[in-house]
Design a protein around this motif. Sequence first.
Motif, PDB file in Angstrom:
ATOM      1  N   PRO A 133       0.806  -1.228   0.000  1.00 48.95           N
ATOM      2  CA  PRO A 133       0.000   0.000   0.000  1.00 48.95           C
ATOM      3  C   PRO A 133       0.834   1.271   0.000  1.00 48.95           C
ATOM      4  O   PRO A 133       0.290   2.367  -0.201  1.00 48.95           O
ATOM      5  N   LEU A 134       2.138   1.151   0.227  1.00 50.14           N
ATOM      6  CA  LEU A 134       2.950   2.356   0.364  1.00 50.14           C
ATOM      7  C   LEU A 134       3.040   3.147  -0.930  1.00 50.14           C
ATOM      8  O   LEU A 134       3.191   4.373  -0.902  1.00 50.14           O
ATOM      9  N   ASP A 135       2.945   2.466  -2.093  1.00 47.93           N
ATOM     10  CA  ASP A 135       2.988   3.231  -3.338  1.00 47.93           C
ATOM     11  C   ASP A 135       1.772   4.133  -3.452  1.00 47.93           C
ATOM     12  O   ASP A 135       1.871   5.256  -3.953  1.00 47.93           O
ATOM     13  N   MET A 136       0.616   3.659  -2.977  1.00 46.29           N
ATOM     14  CA  MET A 136      -0.575   4.511  -2.959  1.00 46.29           C
ATOM     15  C   MET A 136      -0.407   5.651  -1.963  1.00 46.29           C
ATOM     16  O   MET A 136      -0.749   6.810  -2.246  1.00 46.29           O
ATOM     17  N   MET A 137       0.146   5.353  -0.799  1.00 43.10           N
ATOM     18  CA  MET A 137       0.317   6.360   0.240  1.00 43.10           C
ATOM     19  C   MET A 137       1.335   7.429  -0.157  1.00 43.10           C
ATOM     20  O   MET A 137       1.304   8.543   0.376  1.00 43.10           O
ATOM     21  N   ALA A 138       2.218   7.093  -1.099  1.00 46.23           N
ATOM     22  CA  ALA A 138       3.266   8.038  -1.487  1.00 46.23           C
ATOM     23  C   ALA A 138       2.687   9.344  -2.020  1.00 46.23           C
ATOM     24  O   ALA A 138       3.323  10.406  -1.914  1.00 46.23           O
ATOM     25  N   GLY A 139       1.485   9.288  -2.563  1.00 52.21           N
ATOM     26  CA  GLY A 139       0.898  10.487  -3.148  1.00 52.21           C
ATOM     27  C   GLY A 139       0.317  11.459  -2.150  1.00 52.21           C
ATOM     28  O   GLY A 139       0.046  12.609  -2.499  1.00 52.21           O
ATOM     29  N   TYR A 140       0.152  11.033  -0.888  1.00 53.92           N
ATOM     30  CA  TYR A 140      -0.537  11.940   0.042  1.00 53.92           C
ATOM     31  C   TYR A 140      -0.162  11.764   1.508  1.00 53.92           C
ATOM     32  O   TYR A 140      -0.683  12.491   2.362  1.00 53.92           O
ATOM     33  N   ARG A 141       0.736  10.829   1.855  1.00 49.60           N
ATOM     34  CA  ARG A 141       1.030  10.588   3.270  1.00 49.60           C
ATOM     35  C   ARG A 141       2.480  10.890   3.646  1.00 49.60           C
ATOM     36  O   ARG A 141       2.933  10.486   4.710  1.00 49.60           O
ATOM     37  N   ALA A 142       3.215  11.598   2.801  1.00 47.71           N
ATOM     38  CA  ALA A 142       4.582  11.993   3.154  1.00 47.71           C
ATOM     39  C   ALA A 142       4.525  13.152   4.150  1.00 47.71           C
ATOM     40  O   ALA A 142       3.766  14.108   3.971  1.00 47.71           O
ATOM     41  N   LYS A 143       5.321  13.055   5.220  1.00 46.69           N
ATOM     42  CA  LYS A 143       5.314  14.067   6.277  1.00 46.69           C
ATOM     43  C   LYS A 143       6.683  14.741   6.355  1.00 46.69           C
ATOM     44  O   LYS A 143       7.698  14.086   6.600  1.00 46.69           O
ATOM     45  N   GLU A 144       6.685  16.062   6.188  1.00 46.35           N
ATOM     46  CA  GLU A 144       7.944  16.798   6.252  1.00 46.35           C
ATOM     47  C   GLU A 144       8.601  16.700   7.618  1.00 46.35           C
ATOM     48  O   GLU A 144       9.825  16.695   7.721  1.00 46.35           O
ATOM     49  N   VAL A 145       7.796  16.594   8.679  1.00 41.82           N
ATOM     50  CA  VAL A 145       8.364  16.577  10.028  1.00 41.82           C
ATOM     51  C   VAL A 145       9.185  15.323  10.294  1.00 41.82           C
ATOM     52  O   VAL A 145       9.971  15.283  11.245  1.00 41.82           O
ATOM     53  N   VAL A 146       9.013  14.297   9.481  1.00 44.19           N
ATOM     54  CA  VAL A 146       9.842  13.092   9.608  1.00 44.19           C
ATOM     55  C   VAL A 146      10.584  12.850   8.289  1.00 44.19           C
ATOM     56  O   VAL A 146      10.671  11.736   7.789  1.00 44.19           O
ATOM     57  N   ASP A 147      11.083  13.948   7.727  1.00 45.92           N
ATOM     58  CA  ASP A 147      11.945  13.899   6.545  1.00 45.92           C
ATOM     59  C   ASP A 147      11.283  13.254   5.338  1.00 45.92           C
ATOM     60  O   ASP A 147      11.923  12.539   4.558  1.00 45.92           O
ATOM     61  N   GLY A 148       9.986  13.496   5.194  1.00 45.77           N
ATOM     62  CA  GLY A 148       9.270  13.017   4.021  1.00 45.77           C
ATOM     63  C   GLY A 148       8.854  11.561   4.080  1.00 45.77           C
ATOM     64  O   GLY A 148       8.390  11.008   3.069  1.00 45.77           O
ATOM     65  N   ALA A 149       8.988  10.910   5.230  1.00 48.00           N
ATOM     66  CA  ALA A 149       8.579   9.507   5.347  1.00 48.00           C
ATOM     67  C   ALA A 149       7.063   9.385   5.224  1.00 48.00           C
ATOM     68  O   ALA A 149       6.310  10.308   5.565  1.00 48.00           O
ATOM     69  N   LEU A 150       6.615   8.229   4.723  1.00 52.16           N
ATOM     70  CA  LEU A 150       5.180   7.954   4.636  1.00 52.16           C
ATOM     71  C   LEU A 150       4.687   7.507   5.996  1.00 52.16           C
ATOM     72  O   LEU A 150       5.277   6.624   6.620  1.00 52.16           O
ATOM     73  N   CYS A 151       3.598   8.109   6.464  1.00 49.99           N
ATOM     74  CA  CYS A 151       3.162   7.896   7.843  1.00 49.99           C
ATOM     75  C   CYS A 151       1.736   7.365   7.922  1.00 49.99           C
ATOM     76  O   CYS A 151       0.881   7.712   7.106  1.00 49.99           O
ATOM     77  N   PHE A 152       1.522   6.526   8.926  1.00 50.04           N
ATOM     78  CA  PHE A 152       0.179   6.032   9.222  1.00 50.04           C
ATOM     79  C   PHE A 152       0.147   5.692  10.702  1.00 50.04           C
ATOM     80  O   PHE A 152       0.887   4.824  11.162  1.00 50.04           O
ATOM     81  N   GLY A 153      -0.702   6.394  11.466  1.00 52.40           N
ATOM     82  CA  GLY A 153      -0.805   6.183  12.905  1.00 52.40           C
ATOM     83  C   GLY A 153       0.137   7.094  13.668  1.00 52.40           C
ATOM     84  O   GLY A 153       1.034   7.728  13.106  1.00 52.40           O
ATOM     85  N   MET A 154      -0.097   7.153  14.992  1.00 55.71           N
ATOM     86  CA  MET A 154       0.713   8.011  15.856  1.00 55.71           C
ATOM     87  C   MET A 154       1.337   7.204  16.985  1.00 55.71           C
ATOM     88  O   MET A 154       0.640   6.513  17.734  1.00 55.71           O
ATOM     89  N   ASN A 155       2.656   7.293  17.083  1.00 54.08           N
ATOM     90  CA  ASN A 155       3.336   6.751  18.247  1.00 54.08           C
ATOM     91  C   ASN A 155       2.954   7.603  19.457  1.00 54.08           C
ATOM     92  O   ASN A 155       2.953   8.837  19.369  1.00 54.08           O
TER      93      ASN A 155
END
Length: 283
Positions: free
Chosen positions: A238-260
């Motif tokens: 699913p990460l290829d789908m998430m690449a279009g909208y789930r990149a977070k600048e605060v973690v250097d552009g990593a794809l994110c889902f959920g909160m630690n």
Amino acid sequence: MAILSEITLYPIKSCAGIVLHEATLTRSGLMTEQVYDREWVVVDENGMFLTQRDHPRMALIAPRLKSETLELRAPGMLQLEIELGLPDPELAPTLEVQVWDDRVLAYDCDATTAAWFSSFLGIPCRLARFHAKGERLTSGKWTAGTRHPTMFADGYPLLIAGAASLEDLNGRLRAAGREAIPMNRFRPNLVVAGMEAYEEDYVDTFQLGPIVLQAAKPCSRCPIPSVDQNKGEFGPDPLDMMAGYRAKEVVDGALCFGMNSVVLEGDGERLRVGQEIEVTLAF
């Protein structure tokens, strides 16, 4: 109103979880029947932790709680019983486990257990258990300098995900002609229903009665969400789908889902599916 819709405890890091109706909250994560989340970890001959990132078959190792043991089952293997009683910290054999940059004291489980895991995973490995005198703390970078205890989780004692976030992702997958995926691909401890999709990104605290959980850091995703947890093999990613909208600048552009998340209040309190949650946003 947001509610707690799912609770999952993972006794052994990167193996299958146990779905619960309720659990005890501790500062280092979930606990039930004196079994803690990520209390055990599989390590190689050098004490380095192993995960589904490189060994997707770990998903097929399924734990079940019994009165005095943790029963493990895996395809083609005889069931294995692990004693739940803690060893004598002065007499039990130990080893140092490495989880990312941390070196952690652990109990070395017996040779029979090591042989079972080695046979199933096809590499020499051992099972280790968090030591009574062991200590591992979260980074203070995302928690205003405060550090919180955790066991063998990647970095934080709890991972919280929103049910609506998965619904949104699955809607995008279906629109692209792909199959939906279950929440277990993301391996959260707690799932919250009744929020907007990705609202957890903006949460400061989740409060459940006397329990206060602080959302600390977006969970940047490794390849594990591409592992089919029922087959123990890499499936559609699913990460290829998430690449279009789930990149977070605060973690250097990593794809994110959920909160630690970390525990601010409520050590020893009970969490129950169906509990109402008061969500406070961080702005």
